[in-house]
Design a protein around this motif. Sequence first.
Motif, PDB file in Angstrom:
ATOM      1  N   PRO A 247      44.289  29.767  27.843  1.00 17.53           N
ATOM      2  CA  PRO A 247      44.438  30.576  29.852  1.00 17.53           C
ATOM      3  C   PRO A 247      45.316  30.571  30.364  1.00 17.53           C
ATOM      4  O   PRO A 247      44.848  30.799  31.695  1.00 17.53           O
ATOM      5  N   ALA A 248      46.979  29.901  30.218  1.00 17.80           N
ATOM      6  CA  ALA A 248      47.587  30.624  31.369  1.00 17.80           C
ATOM      7  C   ALA A 248      48.024  32.256  31.034  1.00 17.80           C
ATOM      8  O   ALA A 248      49.035  32.476  32.046  1.00 17.80           O
ATOM      9  N   ARG A 251      47.342  33.421  34.559  1.00 16.03           N
ATOM     10  CA  ARG A 251      47.717  32.401  36.074  1.00 16.03           C
ATOM     11  C   ARG A 251      47.857  32.898  36.820  1.00 16.03           C
ATOM     12  O   ARG A 251      48.750  34.369  36.430  1.00 16.03           O
ATOM     13  N   VAL A 266      44.495  26.208  35.119  1.00 16.00           N
ATOM     14  CA  VAL A 266      44.825  26.586  33.908  1.00 16.00           C
ATOM     15  C   VAL A 266      44.797  25.459  32.932  1.00 16.00           C
ATOM     16  O   VAL A 266      44.736  25.285  31.745  1.00 16.00           O
ATOM     17  N   ARG A 270      42.368  24.496  29.769  1.00 17.67           N
ATOM     18  CA  ARG A 270      43.535  23.806  28.328  1.00 17.67           C
ATOM     19  C   ARG A 270      42.788  22.693  27.972  1.00 17.67           C
ATOM     20  O   ARG A 270      42.145  22.562  26.542  1.00 17.67           O
TER      21      ARG A 270
END
Length: 308
Positions: A247-248, A251, A266, A270
Amino acid sequence: ASCESLISLQLPDTKITLAQTVASGGFAPVNVRAGKDGANPYESLPAFCRVAATLTPSKDSDIKIEVWLPITGWNQKFQAVGNGGWAGMIGYNNLAQGVKDGYATAGTDTGHTGNGGSFVLGHPEKLTDFAWRSEHEMAVKGKAIIAAFYGTAAKRSYWNGCSTGGRQALKEAQMFPNDFDGIIAGAPANRNLTQFWDGVLMFKESGSQIPASKFPMLHQAVLNACDAKDGLKDGLISDPRKCDFDPAALRCKAEDGSTCLTDKQVETARKMYEPVKDPRTGRELGPGLPRGSELGWNFMGNGPDPYA
């Protein structure tokens, strides 16, 4: 036995409260909405023997059941029907369908009235009734009523339920495998630890919640990263275990926006993908949500109380 004579049937922890022959098309309960043009939705129902009983396996139990027995055309099978939500009522529609299909059919309110969970406060026995005891008691007493009416036991017994009825089915299979010869466990409402934990993650602190409006964006990013890993780009992730989307990648580079995730969001995403672990021992307690499931997070990730 005649239908009406069943009122005197003696069974353990059971009081028969009604034993009545219902003529074809003659069933019209007051709490059921009329059909088209005000017609009775049960007018096509064949004649049956309606038996109602109250079961008291504990001092705080008040389990209502009904057993409907076809007057003619019985297929020599028993079908118990499950509930939905918090139960709290007997499902006449399911009983009616069972009778139409030739089954001797039984249903229960699971020991309380009303579609809410407040009945368990201060009443642990009623929680037990809801969780598993009412279904088992209904199966045992239902079979006895069937044998008394027809003079012979059912040759086969089945459970048929969806949602809460699916959960009830799993509990029956787990605890009382001899109650039924076959079980339909549709869409089991199994509130497992993973689902509760995901709700905790969303509401752990201010800013940790991922708004539902961002779920499609997150889901599309996962598809873009992993859809083709199975060799076919078709909008599906065939094996989420092979997807390593981080998911980063979403960001926010500046302020929060509809197409990105904040630092806290984020971290939430995770952890949603990660297994649930005991914080003291590190032992894995439950699986994480698979990558590709993001469109279903709305059920448990929004509130203020996602399990109200």
